[in-house]
Design a protein around this motif. Structure first.
Motif, PDB file in Angstrom:
ATOM      1  N   LEU A 177       7.170  -7.900  -0.073  1.00  0.00           N
ATOM      2  CA  LEU A 177       5.523  -7.857  -0.317  1.00  0.00           C
ATOM      3  C   LEU A 177       5.315  -6.062  -0.566  1.00  0.00           C
ATOM      4  CD1 LEU A 177       2.625  -9.107   0.243  1.00  0.00           C
ATOM      5  CD2 LEU A 177       2.905  -8.424   2.609  1.00  0.00           C
ATOM      6  N   ASN A 178       5.278  -6.068  -1.974  1.00  0.00           N
ATOM      7  CA  ASN A 178       5.250  -4.919  -2.429  1.00  0.00           C
ATOM      8  C   ASN A 178       4.073  -4.037  -2.587  1.00  0.00           C
ATOM      9  OD1 ASN A 178       6.837  -2.887  -3.693  1.00  0.00           O
ATOM     10  ND2 ASN A 178       6.340  -3.402  -5.805  1.00  0.00           N
ATOM     11  N   LYS A 179       4.359  -2.712  -2.781  1.00  0.00           N
ATOM     12  CA  LYS A 179       2.625  -1.890  -2.873  1.00  0.00           C
ATOM     13  C   LYS A 179       1.879  -1.858  -1.631  1.00  0.00           C
ATOM     14  CE  LYS A 179       2.531  -2.798  -7.890  1.00  0.00           C
ATOM     15  NZ  LYS A 179       1.870  -2.607  -9.226  1.00  0.00           N
ATOM     16  N   ILE A 180       2.884  -1.688  -0.636  1.00  0.00           N
ATOM     17  CA  ILE A 180       1.992  -1.850   0.824  1.00  0.00           C
ATOM     18  C   ILE A 180       1.410  -0.431   0.982  1.00  0.00           C
ATOM     19  CG2 ILE A 180       4.101  -1.046   2.216  1.00  0.00           C
ATOM     20  CD1 ILE A 180       2.136  -4.473   2.829  1.00  0.00           C
ATOM     21  N   ASP A 181       1.909   0.661   0.037  1.00  0.00           N
ATOM     22  CA  ASP A 181       1.291   1.954   0.309  1.00  0.00           C
ATOM     23  C   ASP A 181      -0.204   2.008  -0.201  1.00  0.00           C
ATOM     24  OD1 ASP A 181       1.695   3.220  -2.739  1.00  0.00           O
ATOM     25  OD2 ASP A 181       3.008   1.477  -2.351  1.00  0.00           O
ATOM     26  N   LYS A 182      -0.435   0.996  -1.125  1.00  0.00           N
ATOM     27  CA  LYS A 182      -1.942   1.015  -1.864  1.00  0.00           C
ATOM     28  C   LYS A 182      -3.167   0.822  -0.852  1.00  0.00           C
ATOM     29  CE  LYS A 182      -1.707   0.547  -6.509  1.00  0.00           C
ATOM     30  NZ  LYS A 182      -2.046  -0.427  -7.803  1.00  0.00           N
ATOM     31  N   ALA A 183      -4.190   1.494  -1.099  1.00  0.00           N
ATOM     32  CA  ALA A 183      -5.236   1.659  -0.011  1.00  0.00           C
ATOM     33  C   ALA A 183      -5.807  -0.063  -0.236  1.00  0.00           C
ATOM     34  CB  ALA A 183      -6.313   2.397  -0.530  1.00  0.00           C
ATOM     35  N   GLY A 211       9.155 -12.288 -10.122  1.00  0.00           N
ATOM     36  CA  GLY A 211       7.864 -11.950  -9.466  1.00  0.00           C
ATOM     37  C   GLY A 211       6.936 -11.727 -10.964  1.00  0.00           C
ATOM     38  N   HIS A 212       5.590 -11.577 -10.823  1.00  0.00           N
ATOM     39  CA  HIS A 212       4.595 -11.621 -11.537  1.00  0.00           C
ATOM     40  C   HIS A 212       4.946 -10.209 -12.091  1.00  0.00           C
ATOM     41  CE1 HIS A 212       0.754 -12.645 -13.721  1.00  0.00           C
ATOM     42  NE2 HIS A 212       0.440 -11.381 -13.743  1.00  0.00           N
ATOM     43  N   VAL A 213       4.381 -10.231 -13.650  1.00  0.00           N
ATOM     44  CA  VAL A 213       4.674  -8.575 -14.389  1.00  0.00           C
ATOM     45  C   VAL A 213       3.928  -7.568 -13.602  1.00  0.00           C
ATOM     46  CG1 VAL A 213       2.724  -9.213 -15.828  1.00  0.00           C
ATOM     47  CG2 VAL A 213       4.408  -7.701 -16.602  1.00  0.00           C
ATOM     48  N   ASP A 214       4.516  -6.640 -13.548  1.00  0.00           N
ATOM     49  CA  ASP A 214       3.539  -5.310 -12.821  1.00  0.00           C
ATOM     50  C   ASP A 214       3.676  -5.403 -11.275  1.00  0.00           C
ATOM     51  OD1 ASP A 214       3.404  -3.648 -14.944  1.00  0.00           O
ATOM     52  OD2 ASP A 214       1.258  -4.177 -15.477  1.00  0.00           O
ATOM     53  N   HIS A 215       4.494  -6.490 -10.681  1.00  0.00           N
ATOM     54  CA  HIS A 215       4.345  -6.494  -9.180  1.00  0.00           C
ATOM     55  C   HIS A 215       5.395  -5.531  -8.562  1.00  0.00           C
ATOM     56  CE1 HIS A 215       1.624  -9.943  -8.473  1.00  0.00           C
ATOM     57  NE2 HIS A 215       0.980  -9.059  -9.168  1.00  0.00           N
ATOM     58  N   GLY A 216       6.297  -5.006  -9.597  1.00  0.00           N
ATOM     59  CA  GLY A 216       7.202  -4.142  -9.144  1.00  0.00           C
ATOM     60  C   GLY A 216       8.801  -4.315  -9.075  1.00  0.00           C
ATOM     61  N   LYS A 217       9.057  -5.443  -9.872  1.00  0.00           N
ATOM     62  CA  LYS A 217      10.553  -5.772 -10.119  1.00  0.00           C
ATOM     63  C   LYS A 217      11.376  -4.745 -10.188  1.00  0.00           C
ATOM     64  CE  LYS A 217       9.495  -9.092 -12.772  1.00  0.00           C
ATOM     65  NZ  LYS A 217       8.011  -8.959 -12.964  1.00  0.00           N
ATOM     66  N   THR A 218      11.239  -4.058 -11.501  1.00  0.00           N
ATOM     67  CA  THR A 218      12.046  -2.872 -11.879  1.00  0.00           C
ATOM     68  C   THR A 218      12.043  -1.858 -11.064  1.00  0.00           C
ATOM     69  OG1 THR A 218      11.283  -3.454 -14.125  1.00  0.00           O
ATOM     70  CG2 THR A 218      12.486  -1.445 -14.150  1.00  0.00           C
ATOM     71  N   SER A 219      10.895  -1.479 -10.460  1.00  0.00           N
ATOM     72  CA  SER A 219      10.796  -0.329  -9.531  1.00  0.00           C
ATOM     73  C   SER A 219      11.711  -0.568  -8.176  1.00  0.00           C
ATOM     74  CB  SER A 219       9.295  -0.097  -8.955  1.00  0.00           C
ATOM     75  OG  SER A 219       8.489  -0.002 -10.230  1.00  0.00           O
TER      76      SER A 219
HETATM   77  P1  GDP Z   1       7.670  -5.038 -13.020  1.00  0.00           P
HETATM   78  O1  GDP Z   1       6.951  -5.389 -14.374  1.00  0.00           O
HETATM   79  O2  GDP Z   1       7.367  -5.997 -12.004  1.00  0.00           O
HETATM   80  O3  GDP Z   1       8.904  -4.707 -13.275  1.00  0.00           O
HETATM   81  O4  GDP Z   1       6.827  -3.891 -12.215  1.00  0.00           O
HETATM   82  P2  GDP Z   1       7.340  -2.296 -12.495  1.00  0.00           P
HETATM   83  O5  GDP Z   1       8.368  -2.171 -11.458  1.00  0.00           O
HETATM   84  O6  GDP Z   1       7.413  -1.933 -13.835  1.00  0.00           O
HETATM   85  O7  GDP Z   1       6.018  -1.794 -11.671  1.00  0.00           O
HETATM   86  C1  GDP Z   1       4.742  -1.724 -12.352  1.00  0.00           C
HETATM   87  C2  GDP Z   1       3.924  -0.690 -12.068  1.00  0.00           C
HETATM   88  O8  GDP Z   1       3.611  -0.610 -10.557  1.00  0.00           O
HETATM   89  C3  GDP Z   1       4.457   0.588 -12.093  1.00  0.00           C
HETATM   90  O9  GDP Z   1       3.360   1.526 -12.741  1.00  0.00           O
HETATM   91  C4  GDP Z   1       4.979   1.341 -10.900  1.00  0.00           C
HETATM   92  O10 GDP Z   1       5.129   2.570 -10.759  1.00  0.00           O
HETATM   93  C5  GDP Z   1       4.245   0.544  -9.840  1.00  0.00           C
HETATM   94  N1  GDP Z   1       4.716   0.347  -8.625  1.00  0.00           N
HETATM   95  C6  GDP Z   1       5.845  -0.326  -8.420  1.00  0.00           C
HETATM   96  N2  GDP Z   1       6.019  -0.475  -7.095  1.00  0.00           N
HETATM   97  C7  GDP Z   1       5.022   0.302  -6.401  1.00  0.00           C
HETATM   98  C8  GDP Z   1       4.565   0.303  -5.063  1.00  0.00           C
HETATM   99  O11 GDP Z   1       5.326   0.083  -4.064  1.00  0.00           O
HETATM  100  N3  GDP Z   1       3.525   1.240  -4.821  1.00  0.00           N
HETATM  101  C9  GDP Z   1       2.719   1.543  -5.734  1.00  0.00           C
HETATM  102  N4  GDP Z   1       1.447   2.254  -5.626  1.00  0.00           N
HETATM  103  N5  GDP Z   1       3.036   1.285  -7.147  1.00  0.00           N
HETATM  104  C10 GDP Z   1       4.040   0.758  -7.437  1.00  0.00           C
END
Ligand code: GDP
Length: 591
Positions: free
Chosen positions: A204-210, A105-113
């Motif tokens: 479909l990540n970050k579904i918690d965001k407003a 996925g795209h950077v910062d979309h939450g792969k690591t999380s």
């Molecule tokens: P990666 O670059 O795809 O590996 O993305 P990261 O896992 O490093 O996440 C990027 C940012 O998005 C971090 O600041 C995470 O805390 C945040 N983040 C990841 N998943 C979620 C989520 O489900 N909800 C919210 N609100 N933030 C998230």
């Protein structure tokens, strides 16, 4: 019903109504009515599963059998070695194995999380703190079934594996942030997964965001031909929040569903082969490598060849760091005992003896040398030859353009060209300069890079040379279409290629009364020739390209200056030189 018994028909696990109608040569309207009488409401564009399809086609006198899934091939047209091995196994010996999943996925979309959140669901381990070890892959259990995750986010590892024909993953989970949607690297990941023919599902990540906007993302996914299942398509889209650990169970269940629709099997008693996930040298323990077993069972004491590394395995441990004696298909293990550090993506196999291992390694080193000398490049010139030899029916292209406004017409022109005998497939198209990722994608997909009104970054050019990727830059659409049309017809003139003959670094800039501003350079590589052409780079930006205006060594005009010497270089009609600029001197050669 046919008097000769039922007609046989092979059907996939799911099929779009229109395609099904075509397959049985009936009108789609008629088929939709038949489906309705069976209680299934489906439109012409929706898919029905095998069972439903089997019931309705029976009414037309067909007996449906599940389609034999075509072997997954790499873009080189080769079936990955381990899949070939499995295909060669006695089918009665094949057993289901855990699915291997990679997250892209795209950077910062939450792969690591997401990988972290999934790892923490590992209640099966029953150990406080869960997995502390990081070996590049881990397993979790869902409904008593293990799932293996490649814990190397980003598609570098995935691409490396594909480029080596290993193809480690059975399923791609594409992470898309609900507040950001489909972005360039999302499209890149889709292109990778499609080219590798690995099923894609979406988290479909970050579904918690407003500001999460799932519908907008679904629309964008549909535009990428990933039509969400709740929209009647085939792509599972699962809302999750990696941060709040929501939807993780659904995601794991979804993975099992996709796995059930794909034949994920291996012979645990067969020949042992697999892929190197990562490897490093530990000061005290020597080489430590993570291996993913894809067929057979790896045991302590086995002699392994991995790429050009080999050795007798001294210790095996699982992803939790727990020593194990053996490991079966889809299991990642950390091993010690290899002589060298293999590369991520290398295939490994178990051989009978150390002697055999040495022979294989020696052969591979020789083969690698020979290959380096004749790296097969997919160039436009080669294309026609390949077509005639029956090797290529489709030309893969990757297109980069300066703006969306030029990308669209470029793609539509290319598609028009692909309506003839040889198809054209634009694997990936995006705005921006050509970077290393694009070249890697082109290399692993055996594609040609087309740049329209863009530059190729220096690092990308270097990689393209190494990987044998043909980069073609155009500024005028008809030049591009002309070239490709000629290639498709086998009439392409030999391309004029740039051959770099020297490089120099600008140490200072001075003004000479006769020549204006001149770059004081040191030749770091090869030579500079007065009648050759030059390019001047500032970082990755190309600031000048053209003829040399003057070349002087000390006070003399010279024809050439060799490596190690200093010289003054003037440029025709260009004076914005800065110290630190890099100069590349090249000649044009017909290939
Ligand atoms: P990666 O670059 O795809 O590996 O993305 P990261 O896992 O490093 O996440 C990027 C940012 O998005 C971090 O600041 C995470 O805390 C945040 N983040 C990841 N998943 C979620 C989520 O489900 N909800 C919210 N609100 N933030 C998230």
């Amino acid at each position: 019903m046919s008097t000769n018994g039922n007609k046989k028909i092979e059907l996939p696990v799911s099929i779009v109504v229109r395609d099904l109608a075509q397959k049985i040569e009936k009108s789609p309207i008629d088929l939709i009515k038949k489906l309705m009488t069976n209680g299934v409401m489906a439109t012409i564009n929706q898919s029905v599963d095998f069972d439903t399809a089997a019931i309705v086609v029976a009414e037309y006198g067909f007996e449906a059998t599940p389609e034999v899934v075509e072997e997954i091939k790499t873009e080189t047209g080769e079936v990955p070695l381990w899949r070939r091995m499995i295909a060669g196994e006695d089918s009665s010996q094949l057993k289901l194995r855990p699915p291997v999943v990679t997250i892209l996925g795209h950077v910062d979309h939450g792969k690591t999380s997401l990988l972290d959140a999934i790892r923490q669901t590992d209640v099966a381990s029953g150990e406080a703190g869960g997995i502390t070890q990081h070996i590049g892959a881990y397993q979790v259990e869902k409904k008593g079934r293990p799932i293996t995750f490649l814990d190397t986010p980003g598609h570098a590892a995935f691409t490396q594996m594909r480029a080596r024909g290993a193809q480690g993953a059975d399923i791609v989970v594409l992470v898309v942030a609900a507040d950001d949607g489909v972005m360039p690297q999302t499209r890149e990941a889709i292109a990778h997964a499609k080219a590798a023919r690995v099923p894609i599902m979406v988290a479909l990540n970050k579904i918690d965001k407003a500001n999460a906007n799932p519908d907008r993302v679904k629309q964008q996914l549909a535009e990428q031909e990933l039509v969400p299942d709740d929209w009647g398509g085939n792509t599972m889209v699962i809302p999750v929040s990696a941060k709040q650990k929501q939807g993780i169970d659904d995601l794991l269940e979804g993975i099992l569903l996709v796995a059930d629709n794909t034949e994920i099997k291996a012979n645990p008693n067969g020949k042992v082969i697999g892929t190197v996930i990562e490897a490093e040298v530990d000061k005290t323990k020597g080489v430590i490598a993570t291996l993913l077993i894809q067929n057979g069972t790896l045991e302590m004491g086995d002699v392994v060849v991995a790429g050009i590394a080999h050795g007798k395995l001294r210790a095996l441990s699982d992803y939790k760091g727990k020593p194990v004696k053996k490991a079966g298909p889809s299991t990642p293990v950390s091993v010690m005992g290899l002589s060298d550090v293999p590369s991520a993506g290398d295939l490994f196999e178990v051989v009978d003896s150390d002697k055999e291992a040495r022979v294989i390694v020696a052969e591979r080193v020789e083969a690698a040398k020979a290959q380096a000398q004749s790296k097969k490049k997919v160039s436009l010139e080669d294309l026609f030859a390949n077509v005639q030899a029956g090797e290529a029916k489709e030309l893969n292209l990757i297109v980069k353009a300066d703006v969306q406004g030029s990308l669209d017409p470029v793609i539509s022109e290319l598609n028009k060209l692909g309506e003839g005998e040889i198809g054209i497939k634009v694997i990936y198209a995006e705005t921006g300069n050509i970077g290393e990722n694009d070249v890697m994608l082109a290399s692993s997909s055996k594609a040609i890079m087309i740049g329209f009104n863009v530059q190729a970054e220096v690092s990308a050019r270097r990689l393209a040379d190494k990987e044998g990727v043909d980069i073609r830059l155009y500024e005028i659409i008809y030049r591009m279409t002309e070239d490709i049309e000629k290639a498709l017809k086998g009439m392409l003139e030999p391309e004029v290629k740039e051959k770099v003959i020297g490089r120099a670094q600008v140490l200072q800039v001075f003004t000479a009364s006769k020549f204006g501003r001149v770059a004081g350079c040191r030749v770091t590589d090869g030579e500079l020739r007065r009648n050759a052409k030059v390019k001047l780079y500032r970082g990755t930006d190309l600031v000048y390209e053209g003829d040399m205006g003057s070349l002087r060594h000390e006070k003399d005009d010279v024809k050439e200056v060799k490596q190690g010497y200093e010289c003054g270089v003037g440029f025709k009609g260009f004076s914005d030189i800065q110290s630190g600029d890099q100069l590349i001197c090249y000649v044009l050669e017909k290939s």
